[in-house]
Write a protein that holds these residues in place. Structure first.
Motif, PDB file in Angstrom:
ATOM      1  N   UNK A 177       0.845  -1.200   0.000  1.00 43.34           N
ATOM      2  CA  UNK A 177       0.000   0.000   0.000  1.00 43.34           C
ATOM      3  C   UNK A 177       0.881   1.251   0.000  1.00 43.34           C
ATOM      4  N   UNK A 178       0.423   2.296  -0.680  1.00 43.73           N
ATOM      5  CA  UNK A 178       1.175   3.534  -0.789  1.00 43.73           C
ATOM      6  C   UNK A 178       0.498   4.640   0.030  1.00 43.73           C
TER       7      UNK A 178
ATOM      8  N   UNK B 116      -9.836   0.215  -0.498  1.00 46.26           N
ATOM      9  CA  UNK B 116      -9.580   1.595  -0.874  1.00 46.26           C
ATOM     10  C   UNK B 116      -8.142   2.032  -0.801  1.00 46.26           C
ATOM     11  N   UNK B 117      -7.261   1.189  -0.279  1.00 46.43           N
ATOM     12  CA  UNK B 117      -5.850   1.566  -0.172  1.00 46.43           C
ATOM     13  C   UNK B 117      -5.197   1.612  -1.547  1.00 46.43           C
ATOM     14  N   UNK B 118      -4.486   2.691  -1.799  1.00 42.34           N
ATOM     15  CA  UNK B 118      -3.777   2.882  -3.058  1.00 42.34           C
ATOM     16  C   UNK B 118      -2.583   1.942  -3.136  1.00 42.34           C
ATOM     17  N   UNK B 119      -2.361   1.317  -4.311  1.00 37.57           N
ATOM     18  CA  UNK B 119      -1.160   0.495  -4.468  1.00 37.57           C
ATOM     19  C   UNK B 119      -0.489   0.674  -5.828  1.00 37.57           C
TER      20      UNK B 119
ATOM     21  N   UNK C 255       2.900   1.439 -12.241  1.00 34.92           N
ATOM     22  CA  UNK C 255       3.941   1.347 -11.217  1.00 34.92           C
ATOM     23  C   UNK C 255       3.360   0.695  -9.973  1.00 34.92           C
ATOM     24  N   UNK C 256       4.020  -0.336  -9.482  1.00 35.61           N
ATOM     25  CA  UNK C 256       3.649  -0.994  -8.229  1.00 35.61           C
ATOM     26  C   UNK C 256       4.928  -1.253  -7.434  1.00 35.61           C
ATOM     27  N   UNK C 257       4.763  -1.457  -6.126  1.00 35.77           N
ATOM     28  CA  UNK C 257       5.898  -1.686  -5.234  1.00 35.77           C
ATOM     29  C   UNK C 257       5.716  -3.037  -4.555  1.00 35.77           C
ATOM     30  N   UNK C 258       6.741  -3.865  -4.589  1.00 36.63           N
ATOM     31  CA  UNK C 258       6.676  -5.166  -3.924  1.00 36.63           C
ATOM     32  C   UNK C 258       6.479  -4.982  -2.423  1.00 36.63           C
ATOM     33  N   UNK C 259       5.622  -5.815  -1.824  1.00 36.34           N
ATOM     34  CA  UNK C 259       5.396  -5.730  -0.386  1.00 36.34           C
ATOM     35  C   UNK C 259       6.657  -6.094   0.392  1.00 36.34           C
ATOM     36  N   UNK C 260       7.628  -6.728  -0.286  1.00 36.60           N
ATOM     37  CA  UNK C 260       8.881  -7.085   0.386  1.00 36.60           C
ATOM     38  C   UNK C 260       9.919  -5.972   0.324  1.00 36.60           C
ATOM     39  N   UNK C 261       9.612  -4.895  -0.383  1.00 40.61           N
ATOM     40  CA  UNK C 261      10.578  -3.806  -0.523  1.00 40.61           C
ATOM     41  C   UNK C 261      10.831  -3.127   0.816  1.00 40.61           C
TER      42      UNK C 261
ATOM     43  N   UNK D 112      12.190  -0.158   0.690  1.00 39.55           N
ATOM     44  CA  UNK D 112      12.430   1.202   0.197  1.00 39.55           C
ATOM     45  C   UNK D 112      11.122   1.880  -0.209  1.00 39.55           C
ATOM     46  N   UNK D 113      10.111   1.775   0.637  1.00 41.71           N
ATOM     47  CA  UNK D 113       8.805   2.335   0.305  1.00 41.71           C
ATOM     48  C   UNK D 113       8.870   3.844   0.098  1.00 41.71           C
ATOM     49  N   UNK D 114       9.564   4.538   1.006  1.00 37.57           N
ATOM     50  CA  UNK D 114       9.595   6.004   0.911  1.00 37.57           C
ATOM     51  C   UNK D 114      10.233   6.485  -0.393  1.00 37.57           C
TER      52      UNK D 114
END
Length: 354
Positions: free
Chosen positions: A106-107, A129-132, A270-276, A278-280
């Protein structure tokens, strides 16, 4: 999804844009995955260095494998707590499958000041509703013709069904990348809602099957169709707007037309792995890419259609027409290929390409 060629871009510069500074050591760079080949080369050349200059965040460029192989790799790695890439550009089918399995982190919307630049279909959320995910790049599939065979450009997808075009068409061979179900539904059934039921899908397939006598080639090899289009061997079909425009600019007798019903707008997100871990900085990157200046830069140098409203960009009429259209697009109904993909593919094989 692989993209082969794009428009030749004129030289242009985009000023470094203000963004939050999130410094990371070079050996701990933000890993960003894009489609390999031309896509990766273009991002390496035109995007990443300016992003680093503006934010202080180093980028490690990752080439993604084709198809859904990257989704499988990301899922397997996430189970081990690893992220082969922090941010990935995902085709819509893989993006939605990843959503269903909860693969994407989630972002924080408050960290994405440019989110409002994107239309709703380029903003992806979980059911809660969470953005991802956000629209990364987009491109059009249009109605293309050989100008020596067709003096006038067709104005409607109904040309595919015209008996005068018997044995003249080249169409993509898969339901999941041709979007011919969506094209047929929009052209003859008032929109894609009919595809939300099995009965509706079969009704649309029956209409689509009526054009089979006009099809000379169901193609997977894009180069094969492009060559046949340019020579006039197969003078009409569906193809990529940007690639056709590039061929036309090189003197080939081809044109791309946006039908009255709209062309198909496909895209990557664009998506971010939940294992990342480096979210920020990943959010800084995603926000940076949603800036109108950056989307205009992608249009000029990579040949993609902007994911933000045209009026937010400084694209000229000529630059915009080279990659996009003001006509309302036909949007792929990706969820049906996730929910009922096996059945649709079976019916497609039996009724359309069989």
């Amino acid at each position: 999804m692989q993209r082969r060629q794009f428009l030749k871009a004129s030289a242009a510069t985009v000023a470094a844009l203000s963004a939050p500074t999130v410094l990371r050591a070079a050996n701990n760079a933000l890993k960003v995955g894009t489609y390999g080949g031309y896509f990766q080369e273009s991002f390496d050349k035109y995007i990443y260095s300016d992003f680093t200059a503006a934010t202080g965040i180093e980028i490690e460029s990752i080439a993604e494998p084709t198809g859904e192989a990257w989704l499988v790799q990301l899922a397997q790695a996430a189970r081990a707590g690893q992220a082969p890439a922090d941010v990935s550009m995902m085709a819509q089918l893989a993006r939605l499958k990843g959503e269903r399995s909860g693969l994407w982190a989630p972002l924080d919307e408050t960290a994405l000041s440019n989110l409002g630049n994107l239309p709703e279909h380029f903003v992806q959320r979980y059911e809660d509703g969470k953005l991802y995910g956000t629209g990364a790049v987009s491109w059009y599939i249009t109605l293309v013709t050989n100008t020596e065979a067709y003096a006038e450009a067709p104005t409607s997808w109904t040309a595919l069904w015209d008996a005068a075009n018997a044995d003249k068409l080249g169409l993509m061979s898969l339901a999941t990348n041709s979007f011919l179900l969506e094209i047929t539904a929009t052209t003859y059934f008032g929109g894609t809602d009919i595809l939300k039921t099995d009965e509706g899908v079969l009704q649309v397939m029956e209409k689509l099957a009526e054009l089979k006598p006009n099809v000379r080639l169901w193609y997977r090899d894009e180069g094969q169709f492009q060559q046949a289009l340019e020579t006039g061997e197969i003078p009409m079909g569906q193809y990529y707007h940007d690639v056709t425009g590039l061929a036309a600019s090189q003197g080939k007798p081809v044109r791309s037309s946006f039908p009255d019903e709209g062309a198909v707008l496909d895209s990557g997100s664009w998506v971010v792995s939940k294992a990342s871990k480096a979210i920020e900085p990943a959010q800084v990157f995603i926000d940076y890419m949603a800036q109108p200046e950056i989307q205009a830069k992608l249009s000029r140098f990579v040949g993609t259609a902007p994911t933000v409203a045209r009026e937010l960009t400084d694209l000229t009429d000529e630059e915009f027409a080279a990659v996009s259209s003001d006509k309302a697009p036909i949007l792929p109904l990706t969820q049906i290929y996730v929910d009922r993909g096996d059945w649709i593919n079976q019916m497609w094989s039996e009724k359309i390409t069989g």
